[in-house]
Design an enzyme around this catalytic site. Structure first.
Site, PDB file in Angstrom:
ATOM      1  N   CYS A   1       0.883  -0.984  -0.106  1.00 27.49           N
ATOM      2  CA  CYS A   1      -0.120   0.113  -0.021  1.00 27.49           C
ATOM      3  C   CYS A   1       0.886   1.132   0.177  1.00 27.49           C
ATOM      4  CB  CYS A   1      -0.960   0.007   1.361  1.00 27.49           C
ATOM      5  SG  CYS A   1      -1.845   1.297   1.260  1.00 27.49           S
TER       6      CYS A   1
ATOM      7  N   CYS B   1      -6.416  -2.650   6.708  1.00 29.68           N
ATOM      8  CA  CYS B   1      -7.528  -1.613   6.320  1.00 29.68           C
ATOM      9  C   CYS B   1      -8.850  -2.491   5.695  1.00 29.68           C
ATOM     10  CB  CYS B   1      -7.229  -0.400   5.655  1.00 29.68           C
ATOM     11  SG  CYS B   1      -6.988  -1.067   3.779  1.00 29.68           S
TER      12      CYS B   1
END
Length: 374
Positions: free
Chosen positions: A107, A203
């Site tokens: 990410c 997440c």
């Protein structure tokens, strides 16, 4: 060239604001220092539940509240497609291979310091800033990534794939602070997120059950759980649900020491288990890694000494790194390491400087690869 030479009033910084206290204080500090600050909320995943609730909406509301408090413009940008293509697809593919991926590393590489960075530059930004506990400095003609001062919160492990260009455009305003100091600043400034709990976990999974989440995307293939000498100890729910050294969730009772995962055989869909935290099967003398990324060009030969981490929140260990002709690394440990896990990152350091990292492919002992993913 040191790109931080301009005065703050002439410098535009786009801050990635998550709705958490760290990025809130990051924006607050930069505003206080006189920078032209723009806050951007990245929506990377649609986490709307069956009741229509989306935590991203709540987080964005916190971003709005903080941005209004400190007096900066803000807006949201949607990177869901980029995240799916670059991070989530990688995440699933690694699990298909029986490995344990680290989506936070990917990410940072593909979203926060690529898609987001590119977006910020198109807006005319000079820098992007995030609430990471790390430091970026220009020294000896190089942009260096340094550990955060708060050793318990240091996040360079997850930033190991950043390049010279990415570090040159990055600012980490809280990297020289302890977490307690960040909280204190937020409280003294009465920021809306001052007492907000830190987010944990991946997440896109959030607080959900990991097995349930993963089974939505990958069909589970239960199989036998065996010792290396062939004794069947039970059934596993699918190799993707287990990682090296795992103890919990095996469902093996009885007398004696606890049972741990010591290897996998993808071809036969077998999970290998054995007893004892300090079981010899869990220890290795080195590893091979690929997908190498250096934060700066290496000024060493084919073999060099440094320290390394093989997982987050681990003390550094001395290693000898050898660059192989096939584009991989051979990392030999000064001291044997427990539960080296394929798919995770090995990250290299020279004192406080993060040199870069690579993806662990396999571990070895006495010159032979171990049973991981055999």
């Amino acid at each position: 060239m040191n790109t931080r030479a301009k005065a703050p009033s002439e410098t535009t910084v786009v801050v990635g604001m998550s709705g958490g206290v760290d990025s809130s204080v990051t924006a607050h500090l930069l505003k206080e220092q006189g920078y032209n600050v723009i806050g951007i909320f990245m929506k990377n995943w649609d986490d709307t539940d069956e009741d229509g609730f989306c935590t991203a909406t709540e987080d964005y509301e916190d971003v709005i509240a903080v941005a209004n408090q400190i007096g900066i413009p803000y807006y949201a940008v949607n990177f869901e497609k980029e995240y799916w293509d670059k991070v989530f697809t990688y995440f699933l593919n690694e699990y298909k291979l029986g490995r344990t991926p680290n989506p936070d590393v990917m990410c940072n590489k593909e979203i926060k310091f690529k898609a987001f960075l590119d977006h910020a530059m198109r807006l005319g930004a000079d820098f992007v800033a995030t609430g990471h506990y790390a430091r970026a400095v220009y020294e000896d003609g190089e942009h260096k990534l340094l550990r955060g001062v708060d050793t318990n919160k240091d996040q360079t492990y997850f930033l190991n794939q950043l390049s010279q260009d990415q570090i040159a455009k990055a600012m980490f305003p809280i990297g020289h602070m302890e977490k307690s100091e960040v909280r204190k600043i937020a409280e003294e400034a009465n920021l809306a997120t001052a007492k907000k709990k830190d987010s944990t976990g991946i997440c896109f999974i959030g607080e959900r059950n990991f097995k349930q989440f993963l089974s939505q995307y990958l069909p589970a293939q239960p199989g036998e759980m065996r010792t290396l000498d062939g004794k069947v100890m039970g059934r596993h729910d699918g190799l993707m649900y287990y990682t090296m050294g795992q103890r919990h969730g095996l469902g093996i009772g009885g007398d004696g020491e606890p049972w741990f995962v010591v290897g996998k055989n993808l071809a036969d869909n077998v999970l290998f288990v054995d007893q004892g935290f300090h079981n010899e099967l869990l220890y290795s003398e080195g590893l091979y890694a690929s997908d190498i990324s250096w934060t700066a060009p290496l000024k060493v030969g084919d073999t060099f000494r440094c320290t390394a981490k093989f997982r987050y929140r681990q003390e550094d260990s001395g290693v000898t790194v050898r660059l192989l002709e096939n584009g991989r690394l051979d990392v030999a440990f000064d001291e044997r390491q427990r539960a080296i896990t394929p798919g995770q990152a090995v990250v290299f350091y020279d004192s406080d400087v993060c040199l870069g990292g690579a993806t662990i492919d396999e571990a070895y002992k006495a010159g032979e690869r171990l049973t991981y993913l055999a």
